[in-house]
Motif scaffolding. Structure first.
Motif, PDB file in Angstrom:
ATOM      1  N   PRO A  66       0.805  -1.261  -0.013  1.00 23.50           N
ATOM      2  CA  PRO A  66       0.085   0.072   0.090  1.00 23.50           C
ATOM      3  C   PRO A  66       0.906   1.215  -0.030  1.00 23.50           C
ATOM      4  O   PRO A  66       1.551   1.206   0.724  1.00 23.50           O
ATOM      5  CB  PRO A  66      -0.960  -0.260   1.487  1.00 23.50           C
ATOM      6  N   GLN A  67       0.747   2.123  -1.022  1.00 23.62           N
ATOM      7  CA  GLN A  67       1.451   3.216  -1.192  1.00 23.62           C
ATOM      8  C   GLN A  67       0.973   4.265  -0.070  1.00 23.62           C
ATOM      9  O   GLN A  67       0.093   4.533   0.534  1.00 23.62           O
ATOM     10  CB  GLN A  67       1.180   3.946  -2.503  1.00 23.62           C
ATOM     11  N   LYS A  68       2.246   4.940   0.477  1.00 21.27           N
ATOM     12  CA  LYS A  68       2.228   5.817   1.561  1.00 21.27           C
ATOM     13  C   LYS A  68       1.263   7.053   1.297  1.00 21.27           C
ATOM     14  O   LYS A  68       0.457   7.495   2.307  1.00 21.27           O
ATOM     15  CB  LYS A  68       3.512   6.267   1.793  1.00 21.27           C
ATOM     16  N   CYS A  69       1.128   7.568   0.035  1.00 16.69           N
ATOM     17  CA  CYS A  69       0.675   8.760  -0.349  1.00 16.69           C
ATOM     18  C   CYS A  69      -0.789   8.666  -0.353  1.00 16.69           C
ATOM     19  O   CYS A  69      -1.314   9.755  -0.664  1.00 16.69           O
ATOM     20  CB  CYS A  69       1.354   9.404  -1.738  1.00 16.69           C
ATOM     21  N   PHE A  70      -1.377   7.357  -0.493  1.00 10.23           N
ATOM     22  CA  PHE A  70      -2.633   7.309  -0.780  1.00 10.23           C
ATOM     23  C   PHE A  70      -3.483   6.944   0.601  1.00 10.23           C
ATOM     24  O   PHE A  70      -4.715   6.660   0.773  1.00 10.23           O
ATOM     25  CB  PHE A  70      -3.116   6.150  -1.534  1.00 10.23           C
ATOM     26  N   ASP A  71      -2.663   7.010   1.699  1.00 11.85           N
ATOM     27  CA  ASP A  71      -3.387   6.705   3.148  1.00 11.85           C
ATOM     28  C   ASP A  71      -4.406   7.924   3.332  1.00 11.85           C
ATOM     29  O   ASP A  71      -3.803   9.108   3.310  1.00 11.85           O
ATOM     30  CB  ASP A  71      -2.469   6.842   4.194  1.00 11.85           C
ATOM     31  N   GLU A  72      -5.698   7.787   3.629  1.00 11.90           N
ATOM     32  CA  GLU A  72      -6.538   8.740   3.882  1.00 11.90           C
ATOM     33  C   GLU A  72      -6.724   9.481   5.049  1.00 11.90           C
ATOM     34  O   GLU A  72      -6.361  10.607   5.266  1.00 11.90           O
ATOM     35  CB  GLU A  72      -7.995   8.163   3.510  1.00 11.90           C
ATOM     36  N   ASP A  73      -6.672   8.512   6.144  1.00 12.48           N
ATOM     37  CA  ASP A  73      -6.741   9.231   7.406  1.00 12.48           C
ATOM     38  C   ASP A  73      -5.937   8.348   8.252  1.00 12.48           C
ATOM     39  O   ASP A  73      -5.296   7.455   8.005  1.00 12.48           O
ATOM     40  CB  ASP A  73      -8.284   9.312   7.907  1.00 12.48           C
ATOM     41  N   ILE A  74      -5.987   8.748   9.639  1.00 16.53           N
ATOM     42  CA  ILE A  74      -4.925   8.311  10.632  1.00 16.53           C
ATOM     43  C   ILE A  74      -5.525   6.566  10.761  1.00 16.53           C
ATOM     44  O   ILE A  74      -4.393   5.994  10.808  1.00 16.53           O
ATOM     45  CB  ILE A  74      -5.428   8.986  11.938  1.00 16.53           C
ATOM     46  N   ASN A  75      -6.539   6.220  10.739  1.00 18.77           N
ATOM     47  CA  ASN A  75      -6.949   4.512  10.849  1.00 18.77           C
ATOM     48  C   ASN A  75      -6.040   3.899   9.685  1.00 18.77           C
ATOM     49  O   ASN A  75      -5.601   2.953   9.785  1.00 18.77           O
ATOM     50  CB  ASN A  75      -8.563   4.308  10.802  1.00 18.77           C
ATOM     51  N   ASP A  76      -6.451   4.615   8.378  1.00 17.61           N
ATOM     52  CA  ASP A  76      -5.647   3.878   7.361  1.00 17.61           C
ATOM     53  C   ASP A  76      -4.299   4.036   7.496  1.00 17.61           C
ATOM     54  O   ASP A  76      -3.712   2.767   7.174  1.00 17.61           O
ATOM     55  CB  ASP A  76      -6.081   4.671   5.769  1.00 17.61           C
ATOM     56  N   ARG A  77      -3.817   4.930   7.919  1.00 22.42           N
ATOM     57  CA  ARG A  77      -2.317   5.036   8.251  1.00 22.42           C
ATOM     58  C   ARG A  77      -1.925   4.016   9.033  1.00 22.42           C
ATOM     59  O   ARG A  77      -0.855   3.212   8.998  1.00 22.42           O
ATOM     60  CB  ARG A  77      -1.753   6.462   8.585  1.00 22.42           C
ATOM     61  N   ILE A  78      -2.540   3.835  10.335  1.00 22.56           N
ATOM     62  CA  ILE A  78      -2.011   2.708  11.189  1.00 22.56           C
ATOM     63  C   ILE A  78      -2.169   1.453  10.478  1.00 22.56           C
ATOM     64  O   ILE A  78      -1.088   0.578  10.771  1.00 22.56           O
ATOM     65  CB  ILE A  78      -3.062   2.975  12.563  1.00 22.56           C
ATOM     66  N   LEU A  79      -3.275   1.152   9.940  1.00 21.56           N
ATOM     67  CA  LEU A  79      -3.382  -0.144   9.442  1.00 21.56           C
ATOM     68  C   LEU A  79      -2.395  -0.321   8.324  1.00 21.56           C
ATOM     69  O   LEU A  79      -1.669  -1.249   8.429  1.00 21.56           O
ATOM     70  CB  LEU A  79      -5.007  -0.030   8.922  1.00 21.56           C
ATOM     71  N   ASN A  80      -2.125   0.630   7.448  1.00 21.76           N
ATOM     72  CA  ASN A  80      -1.259   0.345   6.297  1.00 21.76           C
ATOM     73  C   ASN A  80       0.148   0.275   6.845  1.00 21.76           C
ATOM     74  O   ASN A  80       1.080  -0.298   6.243  1.00 21.76           O
ATOM     75  CB  ASN A  80      -1.469   1.290   5.235  1.00 21.76           C
ATOM     76  N   SER A  81       0.365   1.053   7.978  1.00 21.03           N
ATOM     77  CA  SER A  81       1.805   0.897   8.247  1.00 21.03           C
ATOM     78  C   SER A  81       2.194  -0.359   8.916  1.00 21.03           C
ATOM     79  O   SER A  81       3.362  -0.925   8.546  1.00 21.03           O
ATOM     80  CB  SER A  81       2.165   1.899   9.335  1.00 21.03           C
ATOM     81  N   LYS A  82       1.230  -1.179   9.473  1.00 17.65           N
ATOM     82  CA  LYS A  82       1.563  -2.327   9.968  1.00 17.65           C
ATOM     83  C   LYS A  82       1.884  -3.249   8.772  1.00 17.65           C
ATOM     84  O   LYS A  82       2.625  -4.295   9.030  1.00 17.65           O
ATOM     85  CB  LYS A  82       0.381  -2.904  10.613  1.00 17.65           C
ATOM     86  N   ILE A  83       1.153  -3.162   7.767  1.00 14.51           N
ATOM     87  CA  ILE A  83       1.217  -3.916   6.676  1.00 14.51           C
ATOM     88  C   ILE A  83       2.513  -3.706   5.911  1.00 14.51           C
ATOM     89  O   ILE A  83       3.406  -4.610   5.419  1.00 14.51           O
ATOM     90  CB  ILE A  83       0.056  -3.753   5.549  1.00 14.51           C
ATOM     91  N   ARG A  84       2.859  -2.317   5.830  1.00 16.99           N
ATOM     92  CA  ARG A  84       4.060  -1.964   5.208  1.00 16.99           C
ATOM     93  C   ARG A  84       5.116  -2.405   5.873  1.00 16.99           C
ATOM     94  O   ARG A  84       6.306  -2.654   5.359  1.00 16.99           O
ATOM     95  CB  ARG A  84       4.168  -0.548   5.324  1.00 16.99           C
ATOM     96  N   ASP A  85       5.171  -2.733   7.217  1.00 15.81           N
ATOM     97  CA  ASP A  85       5.958  -3.179   7.951  1.00 15.81           C
ATOM     98  C   ASP A  85       6.423  -4.496   7.676  1.00 15.81           C
ATOM     99  O   ASP A  85       7.458  -5.165   7.632  1.00 15.81           O
ATOM    100  CB  ASP A  85       5.764  -3.112   9.521  1.00 15.81           C
ATOM    101  N   ARG A  86       5.320  -5.309   7.217  1.00 14.92           N
ATOM    102  CA  ARG A  86       5.683  -6.608   7.011  1.00 14.92           C
ATOM    103  C   ARG A  86       5.935  -7.163   5.522  1.00 14.92           C
ATOM    104  O   ARG A  86       5.969  -8.285   4.934  1.00 14.92           O
ATOM    105  CB  ARG A  86       4.255  -7.585   7.429  1.00 14.92           C
ATOM    106  N   ILE A  87       5.749  -6.040   4.515  1.00 15.82           N
ATOM    107  CA  ILE A  87       6.092  -6.192   3.306  1.00 15.82           C
ATOM    108  C   ILE A  87       7.580  -6.342   2.844  1.00 15.82           C
ATOM    109  O   ILE A  87       8.374  -5.823   3.566  1.00 15.82           O
ATOM    110  CB  ILE A  87       5.655  -5.098   2.302  1.00 15.82           C
TER     111      ILE A  87
END
Lengths: 359, 488
Positions: A223-244
């Protein structure tokens, strides 16, 4: 164009974002029933999903597809001894309709046998990019018809799963080249294939190195960082990005473990359970692709990648010759960065003016 | 290089086929797809994509919904009240005057929240509809407004850099047409307006202020209205009956059209509850009582059951029709005169070149004109210059002549003076000779002579000075003569 501008409107021109005084309703109206209506409509229409698997042969792409969708896409996953290895990269697409609990999914899987298998793999990404662009082109041509179809069939590639061979070291030049080119055109999810040949520690180091490589070469995977919409998305996607990239194992046989029938690979030293988080990260991949981010993948493809393609195409068109060469498969140009998706939480979109400068 | 992506027949059959002109193309498509078929696979395990509809719904919740209602009806027929009642809010309070010279449309947007659904509701009201004495132009502003919204969307869609997902959709999704409860039939204005709107928007006719009609009259009125609409070919919105879950209720509702509604936000105590109602001396008309009026049906149909379908119809049917007509009007076609498929791009390019060429030509024209004008101006100026020069020459000549004349005069005068002085000299000699003869009167005479002589000379000097000064002044303009010298 004058005829278009001539039409008058007694009211002021459309409110781009009208002042909306919030109104309080004094009782239940039933607006939330619209969600059910949406669901019914969606179930009726069915969903479409197009996925592409890219990687060298023998990395377990077909098995992975089987594991993901629990169905045999191709008749045989192992090329017979008689068939010669393909000289050039030929993409094969298969489409199936699968249904689960009333939800119909039209799944198209595109395989890329022969990728990276030749001695000289220069420009082996060209056919793939060509295919992706061709799907965009097809959609665009449908979209600009005068009499359009009610529902334009969506064959655009929503997600490209890239299989990284488990060397344990770092990304190879071929990987880097390919990823660089592709992540601008399509959502790319890199995975470490055949992760059962790496121990847990090796996996971690490999993952960190790959992440470092991706950062160094400015490769923006989903998930691209620049498309994170709000704080919830960012948290969720950061977790994913950590495991990619996920370290995955695919399997198409079932074995008996502790009385349960599980998908796994049986070896002399144990049974690797595919769906066990302790053994491999396949569940993460499956959840990302299917259970939580499928709609998001489609949205980004439609709103960002397709729009980018469209902009390039429409800008360039006056340079292209008309006639038989009209549907010209352009490579992903070296330039345009993806325009950031404007947030639904209403903050300003900064359109990249770089796009115009390039052309 | 790549294999054809196959299409599935199942989808096409489930699509609501309410298309009119699109049907021919859809069937062509179907023919093509019958040739290729897709296997249905059964899965051997649980994959998990039954959450897909939920993902879609979540995304829609995040984006928010948009719904635009247009209310068309005469002033005072109860449009605002009905909307207030429908959405259970007080949107705005003031009524409008009956004396507007033209029909106007007023749009207002509100944001409503219900559980986790955000709805951006836009209400567009007609102001002054049916008030004018001459109603010929009454429906045109409405049609123009609807077209303007489609136009705005089309513009956005045709842009190169567009942001459709961010776009506030202002296209009208439903038009509530308010019919006065005369009990007889449709008014001409109503018929005309509905006829011009039916291909642009989903029309739901409602009978307003239905508490003015009795039940028996109402039934007859409804039948009359529907038959009039049908016989005049007005296409009103039919609730969709293709999905099993809502087909039955929609079908029955279709039979109740047009809905006879009563709107009220006032609450009246009935039994032991406060209900929305209108109080009359002879009874209470309860808004939400199905026996009294069809309000509940309207609300159910409009909001709870078919909101999404209304939006979809607007987008896939009305908007597409508008788009097609508009693009064809501009000269784009899908098939060129030689029957080869023509892409929008090519036509667009052709037009673009045409426009460029036109613009170049116009620029050239303007340049030419400019050059022409400049030349003309130059010619005029030159002419003026020449004239001026000629005048100058002429004047110079005149002065020259004058001067010569004066010189001539001066010369003559000088000759006279010299002749005179000669005479004077000779007369003096004679006078001396006479003095020699007399002797004693010499001094006195001399003195006497000297004076008149001096005076005489002075006289001569003065006359000469004046004459020469005057002459010089004439010959040379503007130069100060010696007589001015010394003067302040």
């Amino acid at each position: 164009m004058d005829p278009m501008r001539r039409s008058p409107s007694p009211c002021s021109s459309r409110p781009s974002s009208p002042r909306t005084p919030p109104c309080e309703m004094l009782g239940y109206v039933g607006i939330e029933a619209v969600l059910d209506q949406l669901k019914i409509k969606a179930m009726k229409m069915g969903f479409e999903f197009n996925i592409m698997v890219v990687g060298q042969s023998g990395l377990g792409k077909s098995t992975m597809v089987y594991t993901l969708f629990k169905s045999k896409m191709w008749k045989s996953t192992v090329p017979g001894l008689g068939t010669p290895t393909p000289q050039t990269l030929k993409l094969q697409s298969v489409t199936h309709v699968i249904e689960e609990k009333g939800v119909k999914l039209k799944l198209t899987v595109t395989d890329t046998p022969g990728f990276g298998d030749q001695i000289n793999n220069d420009k082996c990404w060209d056919p793939i990019l060509g295919y992706i662009n061709e799907q965009y082109e097809r959609y665009l041509q449908e979209e600009i018809l005068i009499t359009r179809q009610r529902h334009i069939p969506d064959t655009r590639v929503h997600c490209c799963v890239y299989f990284v061979p488990p060397t344990g070291h770092c990304l190879r030049p071929l990987d880097i080249e390919f990823l660089q080119r592709l992540c601008r055109t399509v959502n790319v999810v890199p995975v470490i294939a055949r992760a059962d040949s790496l121990t847990i520690e090796e996996r971690e180091t490999f993952r960190r190195r790959i992440q470092h490589n991706l950062r160094t070469h400015c490769i923006d995977v989903y998930p691209q960082k620049c498309f994170d919409e709000d704080i919830n998305d960012r948290i969720l996607n950061s977790k994913i990005r950590d495991r990619i990239p996920f370290a995955v194992v695919g399997a198409d046989r079932e074995h008996l473990v502790n009385g349960r029938c599980v998908l796994g690979r049986k070896t002399k030293w144990g049974i690797i359970e595919v769906e066990n988080m302790a053994h491999c990260e396949f569940p993460l991949l499956r959840d990302l692709l299917i259970r939580s981010h499928l709609q998001d993948l489609k949205d980004i493809t439609h709103n960002v990648h397709y729009e980018n393609y469209r902009v390039c195409r429409l800008n360039e068109s006056h340079l292209l010759p008309r006639g038989p060469g009209w549907v010209n498969l352009t490579q992903a140009p070296a330039g345009p960065p993806a325009t950031p998706r404007p947030s639904k939480v209403r903050h300003q979109v900064q359109d990249d003016s770089k796009d115009n400068e390039e052309y | 290089m790549t294999s054809e992506v196959a299409r599935h027949l199942l989808y096409q059959s489930h699509m609501p086929t309410k298309t009119t002109c699109l049907s021919s193309q859809v069937s062509d498509d179907e023919q093509k797809q019958k040739k290729e078929n897709i296997r249905s696979l059964t899965m051997s395990g649980h994959v998990g994509f039954e959450s897909l509809p939920d993902q879609l719904v979540n995304r829609s919740i995040q984006q928010g919904f948009c719904f635009n209602i247009l209310c068309v009806g005469e002033t005072g027929i109860g449009k605002s009240t009905l909307i207030d009642t429908l959405f259970n809010t007080n949107f705005e309070d003031h009524g409008s005057s009956h004396f507007y010279p033209h029909v106007r449309l007023k749009a207002q947007t509100y944001e409503l929240h219900e559980s986790n659904v955000r709805l951006k509701l836009t209400i567009v009201n007609t102001v002054g509809f049916g008030d004018q004495i001459n109603k010929e132009e009454s429906y045109q502003p409405i049609v123009d407004y609807i077209d303007a919204q489609f136009e705005a969307y089309l513009q956005e869609e045709l842009k190169i850099k567009r942001s459709l997902f961010n776009y506030h959709d202002s296209r009208i999704h439903v038009c509530l047409y308010f019919i006065s409860p005369t009990g007889h039939s449709l008014k001409t204005l109503d018929l005309l307006t509905m006829k011009s709107l039916d291909s642009k928007v989903n029309i739901i006719p409602v009978i307003a202020k239905a508490d003015a009609i009795s039940k028996a009259e109402l039934q007859k009125f409804k039948i009359k209205l529907m038959s009039e609409l049908v016989s005049n070919g007005v296409q009103i919105y039919q609730f969709p009956t293709d999905d099993e879950t809502i087909a039955k209720i929609n079908a029955s509702m279709n039979g109740h059209l047009p809905f006879a509604v009563v709107g009220s936000m006032d609450e009246v105590k009935v039994g032991n509850k406060m209900v929305k109602a209108r109080q009359y001396p002879w009874g209470v008309v309860q808004v939400e009582n199905e026996n009294h009026c069809d309000f509940v049906k309207l609300r159910e149909m409009l909001i709870c059951t078919n909101m999404e379908d209304l939006r979809e119809q607007t987008h896939t049917r009305h908007y597409e029709l508008y788009r097609r007509c508009k693009l064809e009007e501009m000269g784009f076609t899908d098939v060129s005169p030689e029957n080869k498929p023509l892409s929008l791009q090519e036509t667009y390019e052709a037009k673009r070149h045409e426009f460029y060429g036109e613009r170049q030509r116009k620029e050239e024209e303007m340049k030419q004109m400019f050059v022409q004008r400049v030349k003309e101006k130059e010619a005029i100026l030159k002419e003026a210059e020449r004239e001026l020069q000629a005048k100058f020459e002429h004047l110079k000549r005149v002065h020259q002549e004058e001067r010569m004349k004066l010189e001539e005069k001066r010369r003559l005068l000088e000759e006279e003076i010299s002749a005179f002085s000669k005479k004077k000299a000779t007369s003096e000699i004679y006078q001396n000779q006479s003095y020699m003869a007399s002797g004693s009167n010499l001094k006195k005479d001399k003195d006497r002579k000297k004076e008149p002589g001096y005076r005489f000379e002075l006289l001569c000097f003065d006359v000469r000075a004046c004459e020469t000064n005057g002459g010089r002044k004439d010959a040379e303009e503007g130069r100060e003569g010696p007589c001015t010298m010394g003067r302040p």
